[in-house]
Scaffold this motif. Structure first.
Motif, PDB file in Angstrom:
ATOM      1  N   GLY A  12     -13.616   3.462   0.568  1.00  0.00           N
ATOM      2  CA  GLY A  12     -14.223   3.248  -0.741  1.00  0.00           C
ATOM      3  C   GLY A  12     -13.189   3.107  -1.835  1.00  0.00           C
ATOM      4  O   GLY A  12     -13.344   2.299  -2.759  1.00  0.00           O
ATOM      5  N   TYR A  13     -12.108   3.865  -1.733  1.00  0.00           N
ATOM      6  CA  TYR A  13     -11.049   3.795  -2.744  1.00  0.00           C
ATOM      7  C   TYR A  13     -10.436   2.395  -2.784  1.00  0.00           C
ATOM      8  O   TYR A  13     -10.176   1.846  -3.859  1.00  0.00           O
ATOM      9  CB  TYR A  13      -9.978   4.835  -2.426  1.00  0.00           C
ATOM     10  CG  TYR A  13      -8.805   4.812  -3.382  1.00  0.00           C
ATOM     11  CD1 TYR A  13      -8.884   5.444  -4.618  1.00  0.00           C
ATOM     12  CD2 TYR A  13      -7.632   4.142  -3.050  1.00  0.00           C
ATOM     13  CE1 TYR A  13      -7.816   5.420  -5.511  1.00  0.00           C
ATOM     14  CE2 TYR A  13      -6.556   4.102  -3.938  1.00  0.00           C
ATOM     15  CZ  TYR A  13      -6.658   4.732  -5.162  1.00  0.00           C
ATOM     16  OH  TYR A  13      -5.597   4.687  -6.034  1.00  0.00           O
ATOM     17  N   PHE A  14     -10.215   1.806  -1.612  1.00  0.00           N
ATOM     18  CA  PHE A  14      -9.565   0.501  -1.557  1.00  0.00           C
ATOM     19  C   PHE A  14     -10.522  -0.671  -1.811  1.00  0.00           C
ATOM     20  O   PHE A  14     -10.157  -1.649  -2.462  1.00  0.00           O
ATOM     21  CB  PHE A  14      -8.893   0.300  -0.202  1.00  0.00           C
ATOM     22  CG  PHE A  14      -7.527   0.923  -0.098  1.00  0.00           C
ATOM     23  CD1 PHE A  14      -6.521   0.585  -0.982  1.00  0.00           C
ATOM     24  CD2 PHE A  14      -7.250   1.863   0.881  1.00  0.00           C
ATOM     25  CE1 PHE A  14      -5.262   1.151  -0.903  1.00  0.00           C
ATOM     26  CE2 PHE A  14      -5.997   2.446   0.978  1.00  0.00           C
ATOM     27  CZ  PHE A  14      -4.996   2.086   0.090  1.00  0.00           C
ATOM     28  N   LEU A  15     -11.748  -0.572  -1.294  1.00  0.00           N
ATOM     29  CA  LEU A  15     -12.621  -1.750  -1.291  1.00  0.00           C
ATOM     30  C   LEU A  15     -13.616  -1.809  -2.435  1.00  0.00           C
ATOM     31  O   LEU A  15     -14.191  -2.869  -2.686  1.00  0.00           O
ATOM     32  CB  LEU A  15     -13.392  -1.826   0.044  1.00  0.00           C
ATOM     33  CG  LEU A  15     -12.555  -1.929   1.317  1.00  0.00           C
ATOM     34  CD1 LEU A  15     -13.470  -2.202   2.505  1.00  0.00           C
ATOM     35  CD2 LEU A  15     -11.494  -3.016   1.202  1.00  0.00           C
ATOM     36  N   SER A  16     -13.839  -0.700  -3.143  1.00  0.00           N
ATOM     37  CA  SER A  16     -14.913  -0.671  -4.136  1.00  0.00           C
ATOM     38  C   SER A  16     -14.656  -1.582  -5.334  1.00  0.00           C
ATOM     39  O   SER A  16     -15.591  -1.939  -6.051  1.00  0.00           O
ATOM     40  CB  SER A  16     -15.134   0.762  -4.626  1.00  0.00           C
ATOM     41  OG  SER A  16     -13.941   1.295  -5.188  1.00  0.00           O
ATOM     42  N   ILE A  39     -13.821   7.745   2.602  1.00  0.00           N
ATOM     43  CA  ILE A  39     -13.459   7.844   1.184  1.00  0.00           C
ATOM     44  C   ILE A  39     -12.271   6.932   0.873  1.00  0.00           C
ATOM     45  O   ILE A  39     -12.234   6.271  -0.166  1.00  0.00           O
ATOM     46  CB  ILE A  39     -13.143   9.312   0.810  1.00  0.00           C
ATOM     47  CG1 ILE A  39     -14.430  10.140   0.827  1.00  0.00           C
ATOM     48  CG2 ILE A  39     -12.501   9.401  -0.582  1.00  0.00           C
ATOM     49  CD1 ILE A  39     -14.219  11.622   0.621  1.00  0.00           C
ATOM     50  N   ILE A  40     -11.307   6.862   1.797  1.00  0.00           N
ATOM     51  CA  ILE A  40     -10.183   5.941   1.619  1.00  0.00           C
ATOM     52  C   ILE A  40     -10.685   4.496   1.591  1.00  0.00           C
ATOM     53  O   ILE A  40     -10.224   3.681   0.782  1.00  0.00           O
ATOM     54  CB  ILE A  40      -9.145   6.136   2.744  1.00  0.00           C
ATOM     55  CG1 ILE A  40      -8.431   7.482   2.581  1.00  0.00           C
ATOM     56  CG2 ILE A  40      -8.118   5.003   2.730  1.00  0.00           C
ATOM     57  CD1 ILE A  40      -7.503   7.833   3.731  1.00  0.00           C
ATOM     58  N   ARG A  59       0.826  -1.199   0.000  1.00  0.00           N
ATOM     59  CA  ARG A  59       0.000   0.000   0.000  1.00  0.00           C
ATOM     60  C   ARG A  59       0.861   1.250   0.000  1.00  0.00           C
ATOM     61  O   ARG A  59       1.896   1.306   0.663  1.00  0.00           O
ATOM     62  CB  ARG A  59      -0.926  -0.002   1.211  1.00  0.00           C
ATOM     63  CG  ARG A  59      -2.110  -0.944   1.048  1.00  0.00           C
ATOM     64  CD  ARG A  59      -3.161  -0.686   2.106  1.00  0.00           C
ATOM     65  NE  ARG A  59      -4.363  -1.459   1.838  1.00  0.00           N
ATOM     66  CZ  ARG A  59      -5.485  -1.351   2.552  1.00  0.00           C
ATOM     67  NH1 ARG A  59      -5.538  -0.507   3.562  1.00  0.00           N
ATOM     68  NH2 ARG A  59      -6.538  -2.071   2.253  1.00  0.00           N
ATOM     69  N   ASN A  60       0.385   2.224  -0.724  1.00  0.00           N
ATOM     70  CA  ASN A  60       1.050   3.515  -0.806  1.00  0.00           C
ATOM     71  C   ASN A  60       1.006   4.186   0.566  1.00  0.00           C
ATOM     72  O   ASN A  60      -0.070   4.463   1.100  1.00  0.00           O
ATOM     73  CB  ASN A  60       0.341   4.377  -1.857  1.00  0.00           C
ATOM     74  CG  ASN A  60       1.062   5.667  -2.131  1.00  0.00           C
ATOM     75  OD1 ASN A  60       1.917   6.101  -1.371  1.00  0.00           O
ATOM     76  ND2 ASN A  60       0.704   6.305  -3.240  1.00  0.00           N
ATOM     77  N   SER A  61       2.164   4.469   1.119  1.00  0.00           N
ATOM     78  CA  SER A  61       2.218   5.076   2.451  1.00  0.00           C
ATOM     79  C   SER A  61       1.640   6.481   2.475  1.00  0.00           C
ATOM     80  O   SER A  61       1.283   6.986   3.540  1.00  0.00           O
ATOM     81  CB  SER A  61       3.666   5.093   2.968  1.00  0.00           C
ATOM     82  OG  SER A  61       4.146   3.781   3.156  1.00  0.00           O
ATOM     83  N   ASN A  62       1.556   7.131   1.312  1.00  0.00           N
ATOM     84  CA  ASN A  62       0.891   8.437   1.253  1.00  0.00           C
ATOM     85  C   ASN A  62      -0.540   8.322   1.765  1.00  0.00           C
ATOM     86  O   ASN A  62      -1.022   9.180   2.516  1.00  0.00           O
ATOM     87  CB  ASN A  62       0.857   8.956  -0.187  1.00  0.00           C
ATOM     88  CG  ASN A  62       2.228   9.210  -0.757  1.00  0.00           C
ATOM     89  OD1 ASN A  62       3.223   9.185  -0.037  1.00  0.00           O
ATOM     90  ND2 ASN A  62       2.303   9.440  -2.061  1.00  0.00           N
ATOM     91  N   ILE A  63      -1.215   7.251   1.350  1.00  0.00           N
ATOM     92  CA  ILE A  63      -2.615   7.058   1.741  1.00  0.00           C
ATOM     93  C   ILE A  63      -2.712   6.627   3.198  1.00  0.00           C
ATOM     94  O   ILE A  63      -3.598   7.064   3.932  1.00  0.00           O
ATOM     95  CB  ILE A  63      -3.285   6.019   0.820  1.00  0.00           C
ATOM     96  CG1 ILE A  63      -3.184   6.474  -0.637  1.00  0.00           C
ATOM     97  CG2 ILE A  63      -4.741   5.808   1.209  1.00  0.00           C
ATOM     98  CD1 ILE A  63      -3.710   5.474  -1.631  1.00  0.00           C
ATOM     99  N   GLU A  64      -1.780   5.776   3.631  1.00  0.00           N
ATOM    100  CA  GLU A  64      -1.803   5.331   5.023  1.00  0.00           C
ATOM    101  C   GLU A  64      -1.541   6.491   5.982  1.00  0.00           C
ATOM    102  O   GLU A  64      -2.094   6.546   7.083  1.00  0.00           O
ATOM    103  CB  GLU A  64      -0.771   4.215   5.234  1.00  0.00           C
ATOM    104  CG  GLU A  64      -1.002   2.984   4.377  1.00  0.00           C
ATOM    105  CD  GLU A  64      -2.421   2.448   4.508  1.00  0.00           C
ATOM    106  OE1 GLU A  64      -2.862   2.156   5.644  1.00  0.00           O
ATOM    107  OE2 GLU A  64      -3.105   2.343   3.480  1.00  0.00           O
TER     108      GLU A  64
END
Length: 355
Positions: A66-70, A63-64, A6-11
């Motif tokens: 939804g980004y990962f699970l959608s 929103i995060i 996973r992109n650490s920016n998002i984490e």
């Protein structure tokens, strides 16, 4: 960066979201709790600005999600750890509270403590679990819809769940679930590149929408003080509450910045982000909340503090709650892992050998 990581920016954004949620609770359940503002001082305005961070943090978190699970298949293991953690903390704090107050729990008290998700002790967790359970149906629509259909649905839901409630004070009953679905779909739009205009102008959109959160608080307070209007001052949080479209747009733009920036991979950051739910479950527990903000930190006295002093103390208290809750969650996770390993070892020894 390996594609499977996973992109650490998002984490990092997950961590930021939870930090803002803690700040929100510090202001809402602590400094401003039960207070009627008749004159908006600089210190009170700062506290109200912290309130706006919570709605932004919640929007960013969902929103995060939804980004990962959608675009991924449903897995029950995404739900059970959250429910187990909520139950563990709820039962523990219920027992501690009962012992401290010398109470014998009644049926409702026990149900509230043992089944916190069902009885909405944690509204956020209840709505999150329901969202995950609904995600297979939402994902099926995302997979079959065109970008135009996705944008049309998100725009309609944004109007119903965020924009109209803000403008005309009308709400679709208890519409928290609908708002979570809307946020989830915003994340899906970012995942499927259905919002190219937002991605293209993400920095400008983020700056404008995020600035609107504290800006609206400051403007309403200035007008309320100028006209000496208690009515205006009572609506200082009008545009930063549950139905704030500014929080949604700012969160979506910030995620777009994180997604489309240079990717980074920091294993410790990614690992740390996985413990954010625990921080919420600890510091916003119904029994912990009054003890934390009023008995331990006595946050009411900060209402009259010097603005500079308020900022310093606020940072210290919010950081302390965040870090201490994180340490507790790390301990709980380590204990649960140890118990699961012991259970697996016992099952392995108890099972007959297969020839």
């Amino acid at each position: 960066m390996p594609t499977h990581t996973r992109n650490s920016n998002i984490e990092l954004l997950r961590i930021l979201a939870m930090l803002l949620i803690v700040a929100h609770h510090f202001a809402t359940h602590g400094v401003l709790n039960g207070m009627v503002v008749t004159h908006a001082t600089t210190t009170l305005t700062l506290a109200q600005i912290l309130v706006s961070g919570g709605k932004f943090g919640v929007a960013l978190f969902i929103i995060i999600t939804g980004y990962f699970l959608s675009t991924r298949p449903f897995k029950a293991r995404r739900v059970w750890p959250v429910m187990l953690a909520a139950m563990t903390y709820s039962i523990f704090f219920m027992v501690v509270h009962s012992l401290r107050a010398h109470l014998i729990p009644g049926p409702w008290y026990l149900a509230f403590g043992i089944f916190p998700v069902i009885f909405q002790q944690y509204w956020f967790v209840t709505e999150y679990v329901l969202l995950i359970l609904l995600s297979p149906m939402i994902n099926a629509f995302v997979a079959s819809a065109t970008h135009r259909q996705l944008r049309l649905l998100v725009g309609t839901l944004m109007m119903l769940s965020f924009i109209l409630p803000m403008l005309v004070h009308t709400r679709l009953g208890d519409d928290e679930t609908l708002r979570f679905i809307t946020l989830y779909l915003v994340g899906a739009c970012l995942q499927t590149d259905a919002l190219p205009w937002l991605v293209k102008h993400r920095y400008l959109i983020f700056i404008i929408s995020f600035a609107a959160l504290p800006g609206s608080v400051i403007l309403i307070n200035l007008l309320g003080n100028h006209f000496q209007s208690p009515t205006l001052l009572a609506h200082a949080l009008e545009f930063v509450g549950d139905t704030s479209p500014f929080a949604v747009i700012a969160a979506a733009a910030l995620l777009a910045i994180g997604v489309h920036g240079k990717p980074h991979y920091f294993p410790r950051v990614n690992n740390l982000a996985g413990y954010m739910f625990g921080i919420y479950l600890i510091h916003d527990n119904a029994y912990v909340r009054p003890w934390l903000w009023h008995t331990t930190f006595h946050t009411e006295w900060l209402r009259t503090a010097n603005p500079a002093f308020f900022i310093i103390i606020s940072i210290l208290i919010i950081s302390a709650v965040f870090i201490f809750s994180l340490l507790i969650e790390l301990g709980r996770a380590a204990i649960m892992e140890w118990l699961m390993n012991k259970f697996s070892s016992w099952r392995h020894k108890a099972s007959p050998d297969v020839q």
